[in-house]
Design an enzyme around this catalytic site. Structure first.
Site, PDB file in Angstrom:
ATOM      1  N   GLN A 370      52.869  93.649  56.285  1.00  0.00           N
ATOM      2  CA  GLN A 370      53.457  92.503  55.600  1.00  0.00           C
ATOM      3  C   GLN A 370      54.969  92.473  55.839  1.00  0.00           C
ATOM      4  O   GLN A 370      55.686  93.412  55.471  1.00  0.00           O
ATOM      5  CB  GLN A 370      53.177  92.564  54.099  1.00  0.00           C
ATOM      6  CG  GLN A 370      51.714  92.428  53.744  1.00  0.00           C
ATOM      7  CD  GLN A 370      51.009  93.756  53.608  1.00  0.00           C
ATOM      8  OE1 GLN A 370      51.365  94.732  54.277  1.00  0.00           O
ATOM      9  NE2 GLN A 370      50.005  93.825  52.737  1.00  0.00           N
ATOM     10  N   GLN A 392      52.392  89.433  60.439  1.00  0.00           N
ATOM     11  CA  GLN A 392      51.649  89.282  59.185  1.00  0.00           C
ATOM     12  C   GLN A 392      52.562  88.716  58.103  1.00  0.00           C
ATOM     13  O   GLN A 392      53.681  89.192  57.907  1.00  0.00           O
ATOM     14  CB  GLN A 392      51.076  90.630  58.730  1.00  0.00           C
ATOM     15  CG  GLN A 392      50.217  90.535  57.478  1.00  0.00           C
ATOM     16  CD  GLN A 392      49.479  91.836  57.164  1.00  0.00           C
ATOM     17  OE1 GLN A 392      49.442  92.743  57.985  1.00  0.00           O
ATOM     18  NE2 GLN A 392      48.895  91.907  55.996  1.00  0.00           N
ATOM     19  N   ASP A 393      52.084  87.653  57.426  1.00  0.00           N
ATOM     20  CA  ASP A 393      52.808  87.055  56.292  1.00  0.00           C
ATOM     21  C   ASP A 393      54.152  86.441  56.699  1.00  0.00           C
ATOM     22  O   ASP A 393      55.157  86.596  56.001  1.00  0.00           O
ATOM     23  CB  ASP A 393      53.038  88.088  55.180  1.00  0.00           C
ATOM     24  CG  ASP A 393      51.757  88.530  54.508  1.00  0.00           C
ATOM     25  OD1 ASP A 393      50.683  87.994  54.867  1.00  0.00           O
ATOM     26  OD2 ASP A 393      51.805  89.411  53.637  1.00  0.00           O
ATOM     27  N   ARG A 482      41.577  82.278  54.967  1.00  0.00           N
ATOM     28  CA  ARG A 482      40.687  83.041  54.098  1.00  0.00           C
ATOM     29  C   ARG A 482      41.237  82.979  52.672  1.00  0.00           C
ATOM     30  O   ARG A 482      42.441  82.752  52.467  1.00  0.00           O
ATOM     31  CB  ARG A 482      40.548  84.490  54.574  1.00  0.00           C
ATOM     32  CG  ARG A 482      41.843  85.291  54.608  1.00  0.00           C
ATOM     33  CD  ARG A 482      41.576  86.731  54.984  1.00  0.00           C
ATOM     34  NE  ARG A 482      42.802  87.537  55.045  1.00  0.00           N
ATOM     35  CZ  ARG A 482      42.819  88.864  55.096  1.00  0.00           C
ATOM     36  NH1 ARG A 482      41.684  89.538  55.098  1.00  0.00           N
ATOM     37  NH2 ARG A 482      43.961  89.520  55.154  1.00  0.00           N
TER      38      ARG A 482
END
Length: 578
Positions: A370, A392-393, A482
């Site tokens: 993250q 990621q993120d 998701r």
């Protein structure tokens, strides 16, 4: 001796925390007492009219609590309000929630002092920041209700619903900060926030219900203004500095890009040609609780700094020389011990922020896990021709209302996430190569309350992949999104979807979590990845028509979109012609 002092400090903090828990629970019941107002159910010598007044007050409380999901908490919190005015009852409900979160804040400070490991302390630091913001949003919601003007009901209700949605998101952010923290501190905070979460949800339910009542009575200007033609043609708007005093923003001819004409209040340049060499130094010049547009021109260059726009530094316009020329980079990440919330290269905490022709990047790489490039925690934020790059993120679209136009966002896992009402028009979404044995998800929306404004809406976007991703053998799995939270909501419409997206379209988070309660919809998409025949058949997958799709466009979903018009960027508030 030092060890004994530490144990004594922890013991004292622990005892104090137990007492504060009791106080916080009691707040929900006792804070509504008002001196001189009399308590509901009291037997004082108030004369024959008192019981009738109390009865009417009780009925009013029951009526305003009727739409809430936590009725017992609602009625207890208003049991001593002694008024039948719905507006006053809502203000009391907000004040109760403020008092309760204030107790939780005190508790969080004590628990932070008692914590022994840095990760736990950092989690409590996140809680302190976001819960203070939650209190501020409750306060301005109460003020807004107090100023209620039926002629502006749509604007008032949408503002309050947005801010209360943010209060709920902030509480969830506090709990999320304890992910992967050892011990039971996360569970303690979750239990401590239970009443606050119920009170906040109840407040949102009250305001939402009042909105529907007023709408059914057709009071005030309830309909969203249709700002462009039904054909969805694009227009540009005047620079806010060009308006005469009291002049309403209006259309100018298409093609006139007036953002370039904004006059800079501060110039940042690494070569010394501006007043500042660092962006944070320029931001520090913005007055607290700023009310006037403050334009910061950031000249071409690579700026290695973590930029923070603090609470109250409103109306900043951050303008670069182009996203390939002006770039802000940082590398804070979860793998190096930084909480996701605190990892952002650029963090926006103030309202009415505009960014144009600039890039934000987190260079931690996929091994950083993250690692946020941009976190937006301010209301009415606008981004035009901005690149947001990470893995990621990458983009933490945290909360409130956000509009992105002609932007490029790149990443791997959940690279657009959060619980804002974020609408992306004409943006590119570039899926990058992850680490081995990882799949990619474009979105991970985090709505937790059924009345929350939160949603990710992608309109006329282009979902594509970088060459390194496409060249990998065997092929990497990639999905549209998701469900990060129970009521995750994402709508992708009128967009091009690349063929690398898995035919199932959407990925589960863990087992069957949220598959029945999420809200995922696709409408009028194109491209090889848009075929719906092999999509997942979860209960939460929606098949929407034009009317429902239109309800997620800017002109409808935002309620009032004056702030986009004032930003002077291209914008279509309706379904588009693509």
């Amino acid at each position: 001796m030092a060890g004994a002092d530490k144990k004594k400090k922890i013991a004292v903090a622990g005892l104090a925390s137990i007492l504060l828990v009791a106080m916080c629970v009691a707040v929900a019941v006792g804070v509504t007492r008002k001196s001189g107002g009399g308590d509901v159910g009291s037997s004082g010598n108030n004369g024959g009219g008192s019981s009738g007044s109390i009865s009417a007050s009780t009925k009013a409380v029951q009526a305003i609590c009727a739409p809430t999901d936590y009725k017992e908490t609602c009625e207890k919190s208003l049991s001593n309000a002694n008024t039948t005015d719905p507006k006053e009852l809502i203000k009391v409900a907000f004040n109760v929630a403020m008092e309760n979160i204030g107790c939780v804040l005190k508790q969080s400070t004590l628990l932070k002092e008692a914590a022994s490991d840095p990760s736990t302390k950092d989690a409590y630091s996140v809680c302190e920041e976001v819960l203070e913001d939650a209190v501020e949003d409750l306060k301005r919601s109460a003020d807004k209700v107090g100023e209620f003007d039926v002629s502006k009901v749509n604007e008032y209700v949408e503002d309050v619903k947005t801010w209360l949605s943010a209060v709920i998101t902030y509480q969830e952010t506090c709990i999320d900060a304890f992910e992967n923290v050892t011990g039971d501190n996360g569970e303690k905070m979750k239990n401590l926030l239970q009443t606050a979460r119920e009170l906040s949800s109840n407040g949102l339910a009250m305001v939402t219900d009042i909105s529907s009542i007023l709408s059914s009575l057709q009071l005030g200007n309830l309909g969203s203004r249709r700002l462009l033609s039904e054909e969805g043609r694009e227009l540009y708007f005047k620079d806010p500095t060009d308006y005469a005093p009291g002049e309403e923003p209006h259309y100018v001819k298409r093609g006139r890009r007036l953002l370039s004409a904004w006059r800079a209040n501060a110039v940042v340049a690494q070569d010394g040609s501006g007043q500042f060499r660092k962006i944070n130094d320029a931001i520090a010049q913005v007055p607290k609780k700023n009310k006037n547009t403050f334009v910061i021109h950031v000249k071409a260059g690579l700026y290695k700094e973590n930029v923070i726009v603090p609470k109250g530094a409103h109306k900043i316009v951050l303008m670069g020389d182009g996203p390939l020329k002006t770039r802000i980079t940082g590398n804070k990440c979860f793998a190096k011990g930084t909480k996701t919330f605190q990892s952002a290269t650029v963090a926006i905490n103030a309202d009415d922020f505009v960014a144009k022709d600039i890039a934000f990047e987190n260079t931690a790489g996929p091994e950083g896990h993250q690692a946020v490039a941009l976190r937006v925690s301010g209301d009415r934020a606008v981004f035009f021709n901005v690149h947001i790059d990470g893995h990621q993120d990458s983009l933490y679209a945290h909360t409130y209302r956000q509009y992105y136009r002609d932007c490029s966002i790149s990443g791997t896992i959940d690279f657009i996430f959060g619980d804002s009402l974020a609408i992306f028009q004409n943006c590119k979404f570039i899926v990058r190569k992850p680490m081995n044995n990882q799949a990619c998800m474009v979105t991970a929306q985090g709505r937790v309350d059924p009345r929350s404004q939160g949603a990710i809406v992608i309109q006329n976007g282009d979902i594509q992949a970088e060459p390194a991703f496409l060249a990998t053998k065997p092929a990497i799995q990639a999905y549209l999104g998701r469900p990060w939270k129970q009521l995750s909501r994402t709508i992708i419409m009128q967009s091009n979807i690349g063929g690398f997206i898995a035919p199932e379209g959407w990925s589960p988070w863990m087992g069957d979590f949220a598959l029945d309660t999420l809200y995922y919809a696709e409408y009028q998409n194109r491209g090889p990845g848009s075929d719906l025949r092999r999509r997942v058949h979860w209960k939460g997958i929606r098949h929407i028509n034009a009317q429902i799709a239109d309800s997620f466009t800017g002109g409808r979903a935002f309620g009032g979109d004056y702030w986009i018009r004032a930003a002077g960027v291209p914008y279509v508030p309706t379904l588009m012609r693509v």
